[in-house]
Write a protein that holds these residues in place. Structure first.
Motif, PDB file in Angstrom:
ATOM      1  N   PHE A  51      -3.423   7.283   6.619  1.00 42.64           N
ATOM      2  CA  PHE A  51      -4.400   6.119   5.913  1.00 42.64           C
ATOM      3  C   PHE A  51      -5.921   7.333   5.798  1.00 42.64           C
ATOM      4  O   PHE A  51      -6.392   7.143   4.415  1.00 42.64           O
ATOM      5  CB  PHE A  51      -5.007   4.883   6.770  1.00 42.64           C
ATOM      6  CG  PHE A  51      -6.162   4.842   6.746  1.00 42.64           C
ATOM      7  CD1 PHE A  51      -5.945   3.632   5.334  1.00 42.64           C
ATOM      8  CD2 PHE A  51      -6.714   4.351   7.711  1.00 42.64           C
ATOM      9  CE1 PHE A  51      -7.045   2.835   4.707  1.00 42.64           C
ATOM     10  CE2 PHE A  51      -8.213   3.162   7.509  1.00 42.64           C
ATOM     11  CZ  PHE A  51      -8.151   3.366   5.761  1.00 42.64           C
ATOM     12  N   LEU A  52      -6.221   7.964   7.096  1.00 43.71           N
ATOM     13  CA  LEU A  52      -7.663   8.570   6.612  1.00 43.71           C
ATOM     14  C   LEU A  52      -7.923   9.094   5.922  1.00 43.71           C
ATOM     15  O   LEU A  52      -8.815   9.850   5.479  1.00 43.71           O
ATOM     16  CB  LEU A  52      -8.348   8.774   8.106  1.00 43.71           C
ATOM     17  CG  LEU A  52      -8.233   7.971   9.465  1.00 43.71           C
ATOM     18  CD1 LEU A  52      -9.026   8.596  11.157  1.00 43.71           C
ATOM     19  CD2 LEU A  52      -9.579   7.077   8.577  1.00 43.71           C
ATOM     20  N   ALA A  53      -6.825  10.508   5.223  1.00 45.76           N
ATOM     21  CA  ALA A  53      -6.491  11.487   4.618  1.00 45.76           C
ATOM     22  C   ALA A  53      -6.795  10.789   3.434  1.00 45.76           C
ATOM     23  O   ALA A  53      -6.710  11.364   2.214  1.00 45.76           O
ATOM     24  CB  ALA A  53      -6.033  12.268   5.099  1.00 45.76           C
ATOM     25  N   SER A  54      -6.645   9.894   3.197  1.00 42.52           N
ATOM     26  CA  SER A  54      -6.180   8.994   1.450  1.00 42.52           C
ATOM     27  C   SER A  54      -7.110   8.401   1.266  1.00 42.52           C
ATOM     28  O   SER A  54      -8.190   8.544   1.488  1.00 42.52           O
ATOM     29  CB  SER A  54      -4.913   8.140   1.974  1.00 42.52           C
ATOM     30  OG  SER A  54      -5.895   6.111   2.120  1.00 42.52           O
ATOM     31  N   ASP A  55      -7.191   8.164  -0.265  1.00 39.92           N
ATOM     32  CA  ASP A  55      -8.435   6.775  -0.594  1.00 39.92           C
ATOM     33  C   ASP A  55      -8.517   5.636  -0.237  1.00 39.92           C
ATOM     34  O   ASP A  55      -9.699   5.457  -0.367  1.00 39.92           O
ATOM     35  CB  ASP A  55      -7.196   7.046  -2.636  1.00 39.92           C
ATOM     36  CG  ASP A  55      -7.458   8.438  -3.058  1.00 39.92           C
ATOM     37  OD1 ASP A  55      -7.825   9.638  -2.608  1.00 39.92           O
ATOM     38  OD2 ASP A  55      -6.937   8.384  -3.817  1.00 39.92           O
ATOM     39  N   TYR A  56      -7.423   5.383   0.310  1.00 37.96           N
ATOM     40  CA  TYR A  56      -7.310   3.801   1.069  1.00 37.96           C
ATOM     41  C   TYR A  56      -9.118   3.841   1.842  1.00 37.96           C
ATOM     42  O   TYR A  56      -9.454   2.966   2.113  1.00 37.96           O
ATOM     43  CB  TYR A  56      -6.636   2.723   1.865  1.00 37.96           C
ATOM     44  CG  TYR A  56      -6.011   3.702   0.747  1.00 37.96           C
ATOM     45  CD1 TYR A  56      -5.547   1.928  -0.680  1.00 37.96           C
ATOM     46  CD2 TYR A  56      -4.505   3.625   0.456  1.00 37.96           C
ATOM     47  CE1 TYR A  56      -5.138   1.855  -1.580  1.00 37.96           C
ATOM     48  CE2 TYR A  56      -3.331   3.453  -0.478  1.00 37.96           C
ATOM     49  CZ  TYR A  56      -3.611   2.305  -1.659  1.00 37.96           C
ATOM     50  OH  TYR A  56      -2.487   2.018  -2.781  1.00 37.96           O
ATOM     51  N   MET A 113       0.766  -1.372  -0.121  1.00 33.61           N
ATOM     52  CA  MET A 113       0.205  -0.343  -0.312  1.00 33.61           C
ATOM     53  C   MET A 113       1.195   1.519  -0.105  1.00 33.61           C
ATOM     54  O   MET A 113       1.668   1.489   1.378  1.00 33.61           O
ATOM     55  CB  MET A 113      -0.651  -0.027   1.088  1.00 33.61           C
ATOM     56  CG  MET A 113      -1.798   0.963   1.635  1.00 33.61           C
ATOM     57  SD  MET A 113      -3.029   1.029   2.408  1.00 33.61           S
ATOM     58  CE  MET A 113      -3.864  -0.697   2.085  1.00 33.61           C
ATOM     59  N   ASP A 114       0.351   2.005  -1.587  1.00 33.05           N
ATOM     60  CA  ASP A 114       1.699   3.428  -0.839  1.00 33.05           C
ATOM     61  C   ASP A 114       0.959   4.064  -0.917  1.00 33.05           C
ATOM     62  O   ASP A 114      -0.342   4.840  -2.115  1.00 33.05           O
ATOM     63  CB  ASP A 114       2.260   3.330  -2.856  1.00 33.05           C
ATOM     64  CG  ASP A 114       3.210   4.487  -2.320  1.00 33.05           C
ATOM     65  OD1 ASP A 114       3.634   4.991  -1.556  1.00 33.05           O
ATOM     66  OD2 ASP A 114       3.408   4.184  -4.191  1.00 33.05           O
ATOM     67  N   ILE A 115       0.783   4.718   0.205  1.00 31.69           N
ATOM     68  CA  ILE A 115      -0.052   6.132   0.404  1.00 31.69           C
ATOM     69  C   ILE A 115       0.833   7.607  -0.085  1.00 31.69           C
ATOM     70  O   ILE A 115       1.761   7.496   0.670  1.00 31.69           O
ATOM     71  CB  ILE A 115      -0.039   6.103   1.608  1.00 31.69           C
ATOM     72  CG1 ILE A 115      -1.594   5.399   1.950  1.00 31.69           C
ATOM     73  CG2 ILE A 115      -1.470   7.601   2.168  1.00 31.69           C
ATOM     74  CD1 ILE A 115      -1.783   4.828   3.984  1.00 31.69           C
ATOM     75  N   TYR A 116       0.263   7.863  -0.707  1.00 35.38           N
ATOM     76  CA  TYR A 116       1.249   9.552  -1.521  1.00 35.38           C
ATOM     77  C   TYR A 116      -0.227  10.674  -1.371  1.00 35.38           C
ATOM     78  O   TYR A 116      -1.349  10.487  -1.164  1.00 35.38           O
ATOM     79  CB  TYR A 116       1.817   8.880  -2.300  1.00 35.38           C
ATOM     80  CG  TYR A 116       0.694   8.651  -3.809  1.00 35.38           C
ATOM     81  CD1 TYR A 116       1.234  10.079  -4.217  1.00 35.38           C
ATOM     82  CD2 TYR A 116       1.232   7.763  -3.795  1.00 35.38           C
ATOM     83  CE1 TYR A 116       0.352   9.330  -6.112  1.00 35.38           C
ATOM     84  CE2 TYR A 116      -0.077   7.320  -4.932  1.00 35.38           C
ATOM     85  CZ  TYR A 116       0.294   8.187  -6.030  1.00 35.38           C
ATOM     86  OH  TYR A 116      -0.667   8.067  -7.081  1.00 35.38           O
TER      87      TYR A 116
END
Length: 257
Positions: free
Chosen positions: A236-241, A1-4
């Motif tokens: 995580f909560l701010a990401s598209d996931y 999982m690449d959160i950027y």
């Protein structure tokens, strides 16, 4: 999982130290342009000078008093004009405002209001200011840093703090319901105890060696949290996931205790 977060703009309140600083650094190292705001201007300058950015990330600092509606409106209007608007708001500003445990009958209305102003009024004022831009884009993420005190008894023993953090969660849930149709996710993190400010260092010292040992042993993962632990949950909560998560509170505390 690449959160950027390349190409995204993030506003963080209470950014100068501790949890707020960890969140700023987390976003900026993953490509976001981060507006780090606080009333602690010298610490903001140090944050900008020393933090590592990557993937095109950037940190801009602004003085912002989240309890002053005129300052909030003016500052956020200026930042939005400069940046094009915010994709993410993380409200960290809060805390116990230098107060200590005392019997409820000794608490003054000013002391009560001081804690409520930064924790609840501040969250309301900043959210109110950024929501119109998010609504116009039909997209946005809002994350509030509450506390385990908002879910139960506060270790601080400060009545206003426990009440304010619970109120903050109520605001988060109501906004999650209200803003969902506009594509805006609103969630909260409830951290466990972290040694992230002079107030919490005093609280930690008050326990003494035996009390400190007992606290750590009460945590299933057997350690205190670090700002990065909270930052990772926020990312995580701010990401598209997390696009199908709203109106929720995520405890980040080393396990149930």
């Amino acid at each position: 999982m690449d959160i950027y977060f390349e190409g995204r703009t993030v506003l963080v309140t209470g950014a100068a130290r501790g949890i707020g600083r960890g969140i700023v650094e987390g976003f900026a190292s993953r490509g976001a342009k981060v507006y780090a705001t606080d009333i602690l201007e010298a610490e903001l300058a140090e944050l900008k000078a020393s933090s590592r950015v990557a993937r095109g990330g950037e940190i801009a600092v602004r003085r912002l008093n989240v309890t002053d509606p005129d300052d909030v409106s003016t500052c956020i209007r200026d930042m939005e004009a400069e940046s094009g608007g915010f994709d993410v708001l993380v409200h960290v500003a809060g805390g116990v405002r230098g107060q200590a445990r005392k019997p409820v009958e000794q608490v003054t209305p000013h002391e009560w209001d001081d804690i409520y102003d930064v924790n609840v009024r501040g969250a309301f004022l900043v959210a109110r200011a950024v929501v119109p831009g998010m609504k116009a884009r039909r997209s946005g993420k809002i994350v509030m840093i509450s506390s385990g005190a908002g879910l139960g008894i506060s270790l601080t023993g400060i009545q206003a703090y426990a009440s304010a953090k619970a109120g903050q969660l109520g605001l988060m849930q109501q906004l999650g319901y209200e803003l969902g149709p506009f594509g805006i996710n609103v969630n909260a993190i409830a951290p466990g105890f972290l040694r992230t400010s002079p107030d919490y260092e005093r609280q930690w010292a008050s326990y003494g060696p035996e009390g400190q040992k007992a606290m750590i042993e009460s945590i299933p993962l057997r350690r205190l949290g670090e700002p990065q632990d909270i930052a990772h949950a926020v990312l995580f909560l701010a990401s598209d996931y997390a696009s199908w998560i709203t109106g929720q509170v995520l405890p980040v505390s080393g396990g149930p205790n």
